[in-house]
Design a protein around this motif. Sequence first.
Motif, PDB file in Angstrom:
ATOM      1  N   GLY A  37      41.650  16.347 -43.993  1.00  0.00           N
ATOM      2  CA  GLY A  37      40.897  15.956 -45.173  1.00  0.00           C
ATOM      3  C   GLY A  37      39.659  16.809 -45.320  1.00  0.00           C
ATOM      4  N   PRO A  38      38.840  16.499 -46.306  1.00  0.00           N
ATOM      5  CA  PRO A  38      37.616  17.267 -46.537  1.00  0.00           C
ATOM      6  C   PRO A  38      36.610  17.047 -45.416  1.00  0.00           C
ATOM      7  N   PRO A  39      35.632  17.936 -45.271  1.00  0.00           N
ATOM      8  CA  PRO A  39      34.640  17.817 -44.191  1.00  0.00           C
ATOM      9  C   PRO A  39      33.970  16.451 -44.092  1.00  0.00           C
ATOM     10  N   PRO A  40      33.604  15.782 -45.192  1.00  0.00           N
ATOM     11  CA  PRO A  40      32.980  14.456 -45.032  1.00  0.00           C
ATOM     12  C   PRO A  40      33.883  13.447 -44.324  1.00  0.00           C
ATOM     13  N   ALA A  41      35.202  13.525 -44.586  1.00  0.00           N
ATOM     14  CA  ALA A  41      36.131  12.601 -43.931  1.00  0.00           C
ATOM     15  C   ALA A  41      36.209  12.891 -42.443  1.00  0.00           C
ATOM     16  N   HIS A 359      44.522   8.439 -45.754  1.00  0.00           N
ATOM     17  CA  HIS A 359      45.186   9.379 -44.851  1.00  0.00           C
ATOM     18  C   HIS A 359      46.402   8.767 -44.172  1.00  0.00           C
TER      19      HIS A 359
END
Length: 377
Positions: A37-41, A359
């Motif tokens: 997933g994206p960096p924040p996740a 996810h």
Amino acid sequence: MPRHLTLVPAPADPLALLPQLRAALDGTAPLAVLPAGPPPALEAARWVLRPEVPLEDGADLVVVTSGSTGGGRGVLLPAAAVRASGEATLRRLGGAGAWLLALPVSAIAGLQVLCRSILGGTDPAVLASGEPLAAAVARMPAGRRYTSMVPTQLRRYLDAEPAALRAFDAILVGGAATDAALLARVRKEHVAVVTTYGMTETAGGCVYDGEPLDGVRVRVADGGIELAGPVLATGYRLDPEGTATAFPDGWFRTRDAGSLDDAGRLTVHGRLDDVVVTGGVNVAPQAVEAVLRQHPDVADAVVFGRPDEEWGQRVVAAVVPAPGAEPDLAALRPWVTARLGGPAAPRELHRIAAVPTLHTGKPDRQGVAAAILDGRS
């Protein structure tokens, strides 16, 4: 000596994870797989897992939950619990077989596909992104074949490749409720589906077609489902208060509503905290979603509650239109009323392109609700 977690990003080739997963199942190298997933996740998962802090005693796998009803948590799973779940599954299905991985390995359902392969001494295959199901099945060896899916996947493959679904001796379907209409279609196509109920805290599905796996105990207290047995996690990562609340006296409180019949067969009615109270009547969003999906103009649906001065809450539906269709409230309200009663009929309708997923593959109901309530959809 303190033990520490090894954090592994979800690999492009999930089979590369097998050696580390074998070590975790042997109790020699604690493991957590970060969700893609994206960096924040990723940062949120790292914050939950805290690899720099020594691991709690007895944990060998730590799996981050999807956070479908709040923030994600790190679930502490002993190797013995994961093994107990995998071995009970193989017994229930009739023995070892080849498994197809069609779910993310950061979620317990995907990890269990690999674990069951290890326990059964078989080599798993992987369904690549965008690959036809039939092509993946063709790579699997002859003999018994199994896979795990979420209902959205099952629905899509039933529409596009029903013959490929019939190649499996069992398809475990879980992660979200499988509505009766979909099950009826599946069985009409002679697809061997097993509905599963469970969660990360039970090392995956632990109740198959309403019947607990070997060693699993089920009870319903104050309408809520509670589970016990050798498949249970020991608690939550660095959260002793949450652990004490969720795992009292050797039982796990699921926060799901359910009932047991005289034969001990479990029926799940939805989340206790998902109920929409409208005009003093309790409405189960999952029941409304299932009815909406039966309408010819609706491909998928998410239902939730919104504050309402007159009703307390109003039922809100976000629907994915069927190809070429334009569902509207005037048509859907009487459809739901005829099947579930007037209070369950949506009072507000939104059309969306697709139902986003977490996810784990579960529908992101909170994400849809937040987007609509914030005026972003």
